[in-house]
Design an enzyme around this catalytic site. Structure first.
Site: not given
Ligand code: IMP
Length: 203
Positions: A46, A75, A188
């Site tokens: 979570e 993240d 990034h």
């Molecule tokens: P996490 O899995 O909680 O880190 O969620 C990251 C979210 O940020 C992803 O589901 C995408 O919606 C967005 N995101 C992160 N990196 C990218 C990228 O390289 N391209 C497009 N969306 C991204």
């Protein structure tokens, strides 16, 4: 990139197919074995943190605990200036719990519908962490940032998430229009992972 920790096995704390694909491409030259957490039946952690770094540590700790291996977690998310930095750490669930990339993109376009192009600046953020083990008190933490702006309609088929809406102002294309290796060179995530590998090779 230099080769580090030859033959080392590391669990990757993500079930996001887009991220896993990009991280694997970035690590292809490394002689380390990256094993997705689903191979160990790791339950979803979570993400209760208010910051990317907290959430990355939560995910890496969870994966290390359930696999008994060192863990890498990313993240990441998108910060939109006209939305005071939202969706930020909530990027994956901007349109609500369990939302798809298409749902989130629609929600973002709705939220920005009255905002003109010059006020649609945004950036992707990525925090990448490495934990030697679940109770590691000295994690390696690296970050990358990628500047752009939000388009008014999607363009391109590559990448994942918000890529079809993310205009790279200087290049005049979206991150979904870049070849995968070009996205990894600039993104990034690419920046953060290269920094992490450099730090790991010194550890
Ligand atoms: P996490 O899995 O909680 O880190 O969620 C990251 C979210 O940020 C992803 O589901 C995408 O919606 C967005 N995101 C992160 N990196 C990218 C990228 O390289 N391209 C497009 N969306 C991204």
């Amino acid at each position: 990139m230099t080769n580090i920790h030859r033959g080392k096995r590391i669990v990757l704390a993500s079930n996001n197919a887009g991220k896993v694909r990009e991280i694997n491409q970035l690590l292809a030259e490394q002689e380390i074995q990256i094993i997705p957490q689903r191979e160990f039946g790791v339950p979803e952690a979570e993400e209760t943190g208010l910051t990317f770094v907290e959430n990355a540590l939560i995910k890496a700790r969870n994966a290390a605990l359930h696999s008994d291996l060192p863990a890498i977690a990313d993240d990441s998310g998108i910060e939109v200036d006209a939305l005071q930095g939202a969706p930020g750490v909530y990027s994956a669930r901007f349109a609500g719990p369990g939302s798809s990339d298409a749902d989130n993109n629609r929600r973002l376009l709705e939220a920005l519908q009255d905002i003109p192009p010059e006020k649609r600046s945004a950036r992707f953020q990525c925090v990448m962490v490495y934990l030697h083990h679940a109770e590691d008190p000295t994690p390696i933490i690296c970050q990358g940032t990628w500047e752009g702006q939000i388009l008014e309609a999607p363009r391109g088929e590559g990448g994942f998430g918000y890529d079809p809406l993310f205009l790279l102002t200087e290049k005049g294309c979206t991150s979904a229009e870049l070849p995968p290796e070009e996205k990894n060179r600039l993104s990034h995530r690419g920046q953060a992972l290269r920094r992490l590998l450099a730090a790991l090779s010194e550890s």
